[in-house]
Design an enzyme around this catalytic site. Sequence first.
Site, PDB file in Angstrom:
ATOM      1  NE  ARG A   1     -16.109   5.308  10.300  1.00 30.76           N
ATOM      2  CZ  ARG A   1     -15.942   5.157  11.456  1.00 30.76           C
ATOM      3  NH1 ARG A   1     -17.364   4.746  12.278  1.00 30.76           N
ATOM      4  NH2 ARG A   1     -15.112   5.662  12.262  1.00 30.76           N
ATOM      5  N   GLY A   2     -13.719   5.151   6.591  1.00 30.75           N
ATOM      6  CA  GLY A   2     -12.868   6.591   6.695  1.00 30.75           C
ATOM      7  C   GLY A   2     -13.011   6.992   8.203  1.00 30.75           C
TER       8      GLY A   2
ATOM      9  CD  GLN B   1       7.519   4.046  13.256  1.00 32.05           C
ATOM     10  OE1 GLN B   1       8.094   2.935  13.228  1.00 32.05           O
ATOM     11  NE2 GLN B   1       7.094   4.646  11.962  1.00 32.05           N
TER      12      GLN B   1
ATOM     13  CD  GLU C   1      -2.414   1.424   2.967  1.00 30.39           C
ATOM     14  OE1 GLU C   1      -3.315   0.472   3.134  1.00 30.39           O
ATOM     15  OE2 GLU C   1      -2.072   2.185   3.721  1.00 30.39           O
TER      16      GLU C   1
ATOM     17  CE  LYS D   1       9.787   8.264   5.283  1.00 32.00           C
ATOM     18  NZ  LYS D   1       8.774   8.238   6.186  1.00 32.00           N
TER      19      LYS D   1
ATOM     20  CE1 TYR E   1      -9.445  -0.871  11.558  1.00 29.89           C
ATOM     21  CE2 TYR E   1     -11.469  -2.186  11.006  1.00 29.89           C
ATOM     22  CZ  TYR E   1     -10.416  -1.111  10.729  1.00 29.89           C
ATOM     23  OH  TYR E   1     -10.971  -0.174   9.812  1.00 29.89           O
TER      24      TYR E   1
HETATM   25  P1  FAD Z   1     -16.860  -0.109   9.101  1.00 31.24           P
HETATM   26  O1  FAD Z   1     -16.643  -1.459   8.942  1.00 31.24           O
HETATM   27  O2  FAD Z   1     -18.000   0.746   8.729  1.00 31.24           O
HETATM   28  O3  FAD Z   1     -16.824   0.015  10.682  1.00 31.24           O
HETATM   29  C1  FAD Z   1     -16.679   1.030  11.519  1.00 31.24           C
HETATM   30  C2  FAD Z   1     -17.232   0.835  13.108  1.00 31.24           C
HETATM   31  O4  FAD Z   1     -18.311   0.746  13.026  1.00 31.24           O
HETATM   32  C3  FAD Z   1     -16.747  -0.467  13.586  1.00 31.24           C
HETATM   33  O5  FAD Z   1     -16.324  -0.149  14.988  1.00 31.24           O
HETATM   34  C4  FAD Z   1     -17.819  -1.430  13.438  1.00 31.24           C
HETATM   35  O6  FAD Z   1     -17.636  -2.356  14.761  1.00 31.24           O
HETATM   36  C5  FAD Z   1     -19.024  -0.586  13.574  1.00 31.24           C
HETATM   37  N1  FAD Z   1     -19.841  -0.924  12.841  1.00 31.24           N
HETATM   38  C6  FAD Z   1     -20.073  -1.278  11.594  1.00 31.24           C
HETATM   39  N2  FAD Z   1     -21.282  -1.316  11.093  1.00 31.24           N
HETATM   40  C7  FAD Z   1     -22.174  -0.780  12.275  1.00 31.24           C
HETATM   41  C8  FAD Z   1     -23.548  -0.827  12.437  1.00 31.24           C
HETATM   42  N3  FAD Z   1     -24.443  -1.254  11.283  1.00 31.24           N
HETATM   43  N4  FAD Z   1     -24.079  -0.495  13.525  1.00 31.24           N
HETATM   44  C9  FAD Z   1     -23.280  -0.054  14.494  1.00 31.24           C
HETATM   45  N5  FAD Z   1     -21.769  -0.214  14.478  1.00 31.24           N
HETATM   46  C10 FAD Z   1     -21.388  -0.647  13.096  1.00 31.24           C
HETATM   47  N6  FAD Z   1      -8.893   5.480   6.148  1.00 31.24           N
HETATM   48  C11 FAD Z   1      -9.006   6.412   5.205  1.00 31.24           C
HETATM   49  O7  FAD Z   1      -9.611   7.493   5.252  1.00 31.24           O
HETATM   50  N7  FAD Z   1      -8.436   6.133   3.888  1.00 31.24           N
HETATM   51  C12 FAD Z   1      -7.787   5.047   3.584  1.00 31.24           C
HETATM   52  O8  FAD Z   1      -7.328   4.878   2.530  1.00 31.24           O
HETATM   53  C13 FAD Z   1      -7.854   3.917   4.400  1.00 31.24           C
HETATM   54  N8  FAD Z   1      -7.399   2.673   4.237  1.00 31.24           N
HETATM   55  C14 FAD Z   1      -7.432   1.646   5.281  1.00 31.24           C
HETATM   56  C15 FAD Z   1      -6.969   0.341   4.810  1.00 31.24           C
HETATM   57  C16 FAD Z   1      -6.949  -0.569   5.859  1.00 31.24           C
HETATM   58  C17 FAD Z   1      -6.613  -1.901   5.478  1.00 31.24           C
HETATM   59  C18 FAD Z   1      -7.600  -0.494   7.074  1.00 31.24           C
HETATM   60  C19 FAD Z   1      -7.603  -1.410   8.109  1.00 31.24           C
HETATM   61  C20 FAD Z   1      -7.896   0.820   7.408  1.00 31.24           C
HETATM   62  C21 FAD Z   1      -8.135   1.935   6.579  1.00 31.24           C
HETATM   63  N9  FAD Z   1      -8.414   3.121   6.726  1.00 31.24           N
HETATM   64  C22 FAD Z   1      -8.486   4.326   5.985  1.00 31.24           C
HETATM   65  C23 FAD Z   1      -8.918   3.624   8.328  1.00 31.24           C
HETATM   66  C24 FAD Z   1     -10.614   3.158   8.145  1.00 31.24           C
HETATM   67  O9  FAD Z   1     -11.289   3.970   7.447  1.00 31.24           O
HETATM   68  C25 FAD Z   1     -10.878   3.439   9.702  1.00 31.24           C
HETATM   69  O10 FAD Z   1     -10.376   2.354  10.464  1.00 31.24           O
HETATM   70  C26 FAD Z   1     -12.451   3.473   9.888  1.00 31.24           C
HETATM   71  O11 FAD Z   1     -12.359   3.978  11.266  1.00 31.24           O
HETATM   72  C27 FAD Z   1     -13.109   2.477   9.884  1.00 31.24           C
HETATM   73  O12 FAD Z   1     -13.517   2.049   8.690  1.00 31.24           O
HETATM   74  P2  FAD Z   1     -13.973   0.237   8.330  1.00 31.24           P
HETATM   75  O13 FAD Z   1     -14.241   0.378   6.963  1.00 31.24           O
HETATM   76  O14 FAD Z   1     -13.524  -0.689   8.904  1.00 31.24           O
HETATM   77  O15 FAD Z   1     -15.639   0.874   9.172  1.00 31.24           O
END
Ligand code: FAD
Length: 317
Positions: free
Chosen positions: A124-125, A246, A18, A305, A179
């Site tokens: 989600r972000g 870190q 990535e 990096k 996670y």
């Molecule tokens: P979700 O799957 O929507 O979950 C978010 C939270 O809500 C979790 O705690 C989950 O348990 C809870 N939840 C889900 N559905 C529900 C529901 N229906 N009701 C109640 N609770 C619910 N961020 C960026 O901005 N840009 C990136 O490019 C980026 N790349 C990433 C790549 C990887 C591999 C990872 C692991 C993370 C990345 N992130 C990125 C960070 C990510 O956006 C955040 O961790 C964000 O807070 C959660 O995203 P998610 O898609 O896991 O969310």
Amino acid sequence: MKVIDHINQAKKPLFSFELLPPLKGKGIQAIYEGIDPLVEFNPSFINVTYHREEYAYKKREKGYLEKISIKKRPGTVGICAAIMNKYNVDSVPHIICGGFTKEETENALIDLSFLGIDNVLLLRGDPIKTEPSFVPEEDGHHYAADLVKQVVGLNNGDYMDEDLQNANPTDFCIGVAGYPEKHFESPNLKSDLKYLKQKVDAGADYIVTQLFYDNQKFKDFVTTCRNAGINVPIIPGIKPISNKKQLLSLPKFFHIDLPDDLVDAVDNCKSDEAVKKVGIEWAIEQSKDLIAFGAPCLHYYTMGKSVAVKEIVKAVF
Ligand code: FAD
């Protein structure tokens, strides 16, 4: 080619990585410099992160502060297209809910499909820095699972305009985040897995994990996922530690624990070079053990990096 096809057709574990778009003002060369050292190891795909706008206050005349919105790292889609064009390696843009209405998402997906990009990692972000919790756009998605549903819909030719006749279905392979040490907002791992399963049941093809340093956490996560009926490939995310700071920043930003042995080894280092060596050695051991465990692909977070990641993949693949 789709990530899921790479995985299903692989005869040995795959390697992917990535990278982040460069800060605004830098050219595409910054991206190529991060990719060039790793190309000889045949990455199956390269992910490009998405960074939403941030708010900043600029001092104007008479001391007024103006709130402005800035995107510091634009260019995700353009970089993905450039990667495919220059290296003939599949790219995976990250698409997030935050900052997008459903229609804007649909239009972004149409752009990707026209560019021949058929992979997306749907997220989600995070909340923007000035907000205590995640706030979706008025007509945007709350959770990544809703975004998965939209992309699956588009793959079936369901566009937002119901009057469209014989609309062209897209053909995206969908990755989502997992996670091993649970998402920071989740009350516990069980609850987090319930929602991870929702993303998979909605149509996600595979999971990429948050970075971690204790392989046992990943192994337990995979076992728990399988017991919960989550059966798609789970790709571990690995990031070599490169400096002492870190030890504090990784747990803070990624909500993960660092194993005692790693913390002690880094603490004992007398220079940044020594820390880098420890980080590379730890990641090599992690990688070898994850391959022995049966990980289908190892996904490295380069943060732009690639020197350390090169050392690791040279030793592992
Ligand atoms: P979700 O799957 O929507 O979950 C978010 C939270 O809500 C979790 O705690 C989950 O348990 C809870 N939840 C889900 N559905 C529900 C529901 N229906 N009701 C109640 N609770 C619910 N961020 C960026 O901005 N840009 C990136 O490019 C980026 N790349 C990433 C790549 C990887 C591999 C990872 C692991 C993370 C990345 N992130 C990125 C960070 C990510 O956006 C955040 O961790 C964000 O807070 C959660 O995203 P998610 O898609 O896991 O969310």
